[in-house]
Design a protein around this motif. Structure first.
Motif, PDB file in Angstrom:
ATOM      1  N   THR A   1      -3.583  -7.313  -7.050  1.00  0.00           N
ATOM      2  CA  THR A   1      -3.622  -8.783  -7.108  1.00  0.00           C
ATOM      3  C   THR A   1      -2.763  -9.325  -8.245  1.00  0.00           C
ATOM      4  O   THR A   1      -2.527 -10.536  -8.314  1.00  0.00           O
ATOM      5  CB  THR A   1      -5.069  -9.288  -7.287  1.00  0.00           C
ATOM      6  N   LEU A   2      -2.271  -8.440  -9.122  1.00  0.00           N
ATOM      7  CA  LEU A   2      -1.378  -8.881 -10.191  1.00  0.00           C
ATOM      8  C   LEU A   2       0.016  -9.186  -9.650  1.00  0.00           C
ATOM      9  O   LEU A   2       0.832  -9.806 -10.343  1.00  0.00           O
ATOM     10  CB  LEU A   2      -1.289  -7.818 -11.286  1.00  0.00           C
ATOM     11  N   GLY A   3       0.298  -8.713  -8.427  1.00  0.00           N
ATOM     12  CA  GLY A   3       1.539  -9.108  -7.767  1.00  0.00           C
ATOM     13  C   GLY A   3       2.703  -8.144  -7.871  1.00  0.00           C
ATOM     14  O   GLY A   3       3.835  -8.519  -7.543  1.00  0.00           O
ATOM     15  N   TYR A   4       2.469  -6.887  -8.259  1.00  0.00           N
ATOM     16  CA  TYR A   4       3.566  -5.929  -8.394  1.00  0.00           C
ATOM     17  C   TYR A   4       3.634  -5.007  -7.167  1.00  0.00           C
ATOM     18  O   TYR A   4       2.714  -4.979  -6.342  1.00  0.00           O
ATOM     19  CB  TYR A   4       3.376  -5.100  -9.667  1.00  0.00           C
ATOM     20  N   ASP A   5       4.733  -4.234  -7.058  1.00  0.00           N
ATOM     21  CA  ASP A   5       4.875  -3.342  -5.911  1.00  0.00           C
ATOM     22  C   ASP A   5       3.948  -2.135  -6.056  1.00  0.00           C
ATOM     23  O   ASP A   5       3.263  -1.966  -7.071  1.00  0.00           O
ATOM     24  CB  ASP A   5       6.332  -2.902  -5.729  1.00  0.00           C
ATOM     25  N   THR A   6       3.940  -1.275  -5.028  1.00  0.00           N
ATOM     26  CA  THR A   6       2.984  -0.162  -4.984  1.00  0.00           C
ATOM     27  C   THR A   6       3.115   0.777  -6.175  1.00  0.00           C
ATOM     28  O   THR A   6       2.122   1.155  -6.801  1.00  0.00           O
ATOM     29  CB  THR A   6       3.169   0.639  -3.678  1.00  0.00           C
ATOM     30  N   THR A   7       4.347   1.162  -6.511  1.00  0.00           N
ATOM     31  CA  THR A   7       4.559   2.112  -7.602  1.00  0.00           C
ATOM     32  C   THR A   7       4.065   1.552  -8.931  1.00  0.00           C
ATOM     33  O   THR A   7       3.321   2.214  -9.667  1.00  0.00           O
ATOM     34  CB  THR A   7       6.049   2.480  -7.715  1.00  0.00           C
ATOM     35  N   VAL A   8       4.447   0.322  -9.252  1.00  0.00           N
ATOM     36  CA  VAL A   8       4.028  -0.303 -10.510  1.00  0.00           C
ATOM     37  C   VAL A   8       2.515  -0.515 -10.525  1.00  0.00           C
ATOM     38  O   VAL A   8       1.853  -0.297 -11.548  1.00  0.00           O
ATOM     39  CB  VAL A   8       4.763  -1.644 -10.727  1.00  0.00           C
ATOM     40  N   THR A   9       1.962  -0.908  -9.387  1.00  0.00           N
ATOM     41  CA  THR A   9       0.514  -1.127  -9.304  1.00  0.00           C
ATOM     42  C   THR A   9      -0.257   0.137  -9.642  1.00  0.00           C
ATOM     43  O   THR A   9      -1.216   0.118 -10.429  1.00  0.00           O
ATOM     44  CB  THR A   9       0.124  -1.604  -7.894  1.00  0.00           C
TER      45      THR A   9
ATOM     46  N   LEU B   1      -0.325  10.522 -10.044  1.00  0.00           N
ATOM     47  CA  LEU B   1       0.071  11.506  -9.037  1.00  0.00           C
ATOM     48  C   LEU B   1       0.334  10.828  -7.698  1.00  0.00           C
ATOM     49  O   LEU B   1       1.328  11.142  -7.014  1.00  0.00           O
ATOM     50  CB  LEU B   1      -1.023  12.563  -8.897  1.00  0.00           C
ATOM     51  N   ALA B   2      -0.555   9.897  -7.333  1.00  0.00           N
ATOM     52  CA  ALA B   2      -0.378   9.186  -6.069  1.00  0.00           C
ATOM     53  C   ALA B   2       0.917   8.383  -6.072  1.00  0.00           C
ATOM     54  O   ALA B   2       1.624   8.311  -5.058  1.00  0.00           O
ATOM     55  CB  ALA B   2      -1.574   8.258  -5.823  1.00  0.00           C
ATOM     56  N   SER B   3       1.239   7.786  -7.213  1.00  0.00           N
ATOM     57  CA  SER B   3       2.478   7.018  -7.322  1.00  0.00           C
ATOM     58  C   SER B   3       3.692   7.904  -7.035  1.00  0.00           C
ATOM     59  O   SER B   3       4.601   7.519  -6.297  1.00  0.00           O
ATOM     60  CB  SER B   3       2.588   6.407  -8.720  1.00  0.00           C
ATOM     61  N   ALA B   4       3.684   9.119  -7.611  1.00  0.00           N
ATOM     62  CA  ALA B   4       4.805  10.038  -7.401  1.00  0.00           C
ATOM     63  C   ALA B   4       4.887  10.499  -5.947  1.00  0.00           C
ATOM     64  O   ALA B   4       5.970  10.534  -5.351  1.00  0.00           O
ATOM     65  CB  ALA B   4       4.669  11.236  -8.328  1.00  0.00           C
ATOM     66  N   ILE B   5       3.742  10.853  -5.361  1.00  0.00           N
ATOM     67  CA  ILE B   5       3.729  11.348  -3.980  1.00  0.00           C
ATOM     68  C   ILE B   5       4.099  10.249  -2.996  1.00  0.00           C
ATOM     69  O   ILE B   5       4.938  10.445  -2.105  1.00  0.00           O
ATOM     70  CB  ILE B   5       2.345  11.936  -3.636  1.00  0.00           C
ATOM     71  N   LEU B   6       3.498   9.084  -3.149  1.00  0.00           N
ATOM     72  CA  LEU B   6       3.761   7.986  -2.210  1.00  0.00           C
ATOM     73  C   LEU B   6       5.194   7.483  -2.318  1.00  0.00           C
ATOM     74  O   LEU B   6       5.770   6.983  -1.349  1.00  0.00           O
ATOM     75  CB  LEU B   6       2.779   6.841  -2.465  1.00  0.00           C
ATOM     76  N   HIS B   7       5.784   7.627  -3.507  1.00  0.00           N
ATOM     77  CA  HIS B   7       7.161   7.161  -3.705  1.00  0.00           C
ATOM     78  C   HIS B   7       8.186   8.174  -3.186  1.00  0.00           C
ATOM     79  O   HIS B   7       9.241   7.772  -2.657  1.00  0.00           O
ATOM     80  CB  HIS B   7       7.421   6.905  -5.197  1.00  0.00           C
ATOM     81  N   GLY B   8       7.857   9.483  -3.303  1.00  0.00           N
ATOM     82  CA  GLY B   8       8.876  10.482  -3.009  1.00  0.00           C
ATOM     83  C   GLY B   8       8.689  11.296  -1.742  1.00  0.00           C
ATOM     84  O   GLY B   8       9.585  12.070  -1.379  1.00  0.00           O
ATOM     85  N   MET B   9       7.549  11.164  -1.057  1.00  0.00           N
ATOM     86  CA  MET B   9       7.269  12.047   0.074  1.00  0.00           C
ATOM     87  C   MET B   9       7.277  11.341   1.421  1.00  0.00           C
ATOM     88  O   MET B   9       6.911  11.950   2.433  1.00  0.00           O
ATOM     89  CB  MET B   9       5.909  12.735  -0.129  1.00  0.00           C
ATOM     90  N   GLN B  10       7.702  10.106   1.487  1.00  0.00           N
ATOM     91  CA  GLN B  10       7.701   9.368   2.743  1.00  0.00           C
ATOM     92  C   GLN B  10       8.628  10.044   3.763  1.00  0.00           C
ATOM     93  O   GLN B  10       9.789  10.340   3.480  1.00  0.00           O
ATOM     94  CB  GLN B  10       8.142   7.921   2.525  1.00  0.00           C
ATOM     95  N   ASP B  11       8.092  10.332   4.949  1.00  0.00           N
ATOM     96  CA  ASP B  11       8.829  10.905   6.089  1.00  0.00           C
ATOM     97  C   ASP B  11       9.299  12.345   5.848  1.00  0.00           C
ATOM     98  O   ASP B  11      10.128  12.856   6.613  1.00  0.00           O
ATOM     99  CB  ASP B  11      10.026  10.028   6.461  1.00  0.00           C
ATOM    100  N   LYS B  12       8.788  13.023   4.821  1.00  0.00           N
ATOM    101  CA  LYS B  12       9.106  14.431   4.634  1.00  0.00           C
ATOM    102  C   LYS B  12       8.430  15.238   5.746  1.00  0.00           C
ATOM    103  O   LYS B  12       7.222  15.099   5.978  1.00  0.00           O
ATOM    104  CB  LYS B  12       8.632  14.934   3.267  1.00  0.00           C
ATOM    105  N   LEU B  13       9.214  16.052   6.439  1.00  0.00           N
ATOM    106  CA  LEU B  13       8.727  16.836   7.585  1.00  0.00           C
ATOM    107  C   LEU B  13       8.078  15.940   8.639  1.00  0.00           C
ATOM    108  O   LEU B  13       7.160  16.348   9.361  1.00  0.00           O
ATOM    109  CB  LEU B  13       7.731  17.910   7.127  1.00  0.00           C
ATOM    110  N   GLY B  14       8.541  14.698   8.690  1.00  0.00           N
ATOM    111  CA  GLY B  14       8.052  13.771   9.695  1.00  0.00           C
ATOM    112  C   GLY B  14       6.678  13.200   9.431  1.00  0.00           C
ATOM    113  O   GLY B  14       6.063  12.601  10.325  1.00  0.00           O
TER     114      GLY B  14
END
Length: 448
Positions: free
Chosen positions: A291-299, A175-188
């Protein structure tokens, strides 16, 4: 008094609940099965409540991957302090919360009301006050389950409830992956703020539903028939629980005096404190996965499978533990695999090895599950004392969570060797202390 396994009918009346016994045994067995199915269905909402409890508590670790620290200008150990400050109120309110629950005898009201408050607090990110609101929930939940089920049913039911821990970590990450990926800057608003808004709002909605689903205690639950209530009480009395307490005659203050004066309660409490130091990686799981070295969504997506694995293994251990009526051996096995996982992660940066070790780390929650069941069984004959013992144990144990919050500074990463060494030492102490209690209780039982 006839037991459920008697093969003949007994023409008597149960003195505690006027349950007719002049019926064939199979009729009572059928009624008991129906009662358990009905109870299990309603209790299953505790799984969702516990998952939401941990999602609201740990969403900060997911938010950390999406600018939480930078936006709030946190430096050094300030993030660890933000994690641990929740447990100040959590420790303070544990014992009063469970005492109040035992006195009022309305968990169907108290538990959802706690959820409403912490859901609102989560929305405004007031983490210090979150601990006060959450404190009565976990010990109250465990006490509620222990008031309905027999000792040979308890481990599986507590596993069903506490598997919300694994589910919250797994699906909370998704759920966090979906929200953090899709809600950036929504309504400021930053994406991590939306994480708190959405998850807090869901908690409030579920809390309102829970008020109409959760049971109270066997003697005062309103949606039960007289026959079901009588059977619910009699089956616990036959299992060795206190008849007086089921009828509400044992006072909360008696339970406080009995629990505080019992050295076993304090031994369990200190041992569990060390166990939670060993489990302190829970709050840093996304960081360790990073620490495995992937981006936020994959992590965050990679965080889910270890907790699904831990949940499945937890069910298997709980079922077999109930079947064999053994607790410590499963606790020992779980901690042993945890030590192996910490050792592997401490000595190598190989991605495959470290990711496999995350699976073995996640299953440590099984050990804590066994401790909860063990404590409930140890104080089964004195439910008022059990209510206080569970709360007191959990409150003292949270000192370990506070200490463990400071065991993972960023400058120890990405290997975190010192952090893993602390966890290994803590699990060693807790395993030894619980081992000593196991030997003592075993000898005590042999003398009876």
């Amino acid at each position: 008094m006839a037991t459920p396994s008697d093969s003949t009918a007994v023409d008597t009346i149960d003195p505690i609940n006027d349950l007719p016994k002049d019926v064939p045994c199979h009729a009572r067995d059928d009624l008991e099965k129906r009662l358990l199915r009905k109870l299990d269905l309603r209790m299953s909402i505790l799984l969702i409540l516990f998952a939401l409890n941990l999602i609201d508590r740990t969403n900060i670790s997911n938010a950390r991957l999406q600018g939480f620290e930078n936006d709030l200008h946190l430096h050094g150990q300030q993030y660890a302090t933000t994690l641990s400050i929740l447990f100040v109120g959590y420790i303070i309110m544990q014992l009063p919360g469970n005492m109040f629950l035992h006195w009022l005898e309305r968990p169907s009201v108290i538990i959802p009301c706690c959820m409403l408050v912490w859901g609102a607090i989560s929305i405004v990110v007031a983490r210090f006050f979150l601990g006060f609101a959450e404190a009565p929930f976990f010990p109250g939940m465990i006490f509620l389950v222990s008031k309905w089920y027999k000792r040979d049913e308890l481990a599986l039911r507590i596993a069903l409830v506490t598997c919300g821990s694994g589910l919250s970590s797994a699906f909370g990450s998704l759920l966090a992956s979906a929200i953090l990926h899709g809600m950036q800057d929504k309504l400021g608003q930053a994406a991590w703020r939306w994480l708190f808004y959405i998850e807090g709002g869901v908690t409030i909605l579920v809390a309102i539903c829970a008020m109409f689903i959760l049971p109270d205690f066997p003697h005062n639950t309103r949606w039960m028939t007289p026959e079901e209530r009588a059977l619910a009480i009699s089956r616990l009395v036959e299992d060795g629980y206190s008849e007086a307490d089921e009828l509400g005659k044992q006072t909360t203050m008696q339970g406080v005096r009995d629990a505080v004066s019992d050295w076993k309660v304090w031994w369990f409490s200190v041992a569990t404190m060390f166990q939670l130091v060993g489990q302190s990686f829970f709050g840093y799981f996304p960081t360790l996965c990073a620490t495995l070295g992937y981006d936020t969504t994959v992590t965050l997506l990679l965080c889910a499978p270890p907790w699904v694995f831990a949940t499945i293994v937890g069910f298997a251990f709980a079922w077999y533990s109930d079947k064999k009526q053994k607790r410590y051996i499963f606790f020992f096995i779980s901690n042993a695999f945890g030590v192996l996982a910490f050792t592997v992660s401490a000595i190598t940066m190989n991605k495959v090895a470290r990711y496999i070790s995350l699976f073995l780390m996640a299953q440590i929650l099984i050990g804590y599950l066994m401790v909860l069941v063990w404590i409930s069984n140890t104080f089964a004959r004195e439910p008022a004392k059990r209510a206080v013992a569970i709360a007191l144990m959990n409150a003292v144990a949270q000192i370990g969570t506070i200490v463990g919050s400071y065991a993972w500074p960023l400058n120890w990463g990405p290997t975190y060797r010192y952090s893993y060494a602390i966890c290994i030492a803590a699990l060693g102490v807790s395993t030894g202390m619980f081992g000593g209690m196991y030997v003592y209780l075993k000898r005590l039982n042999e003398q009876d």
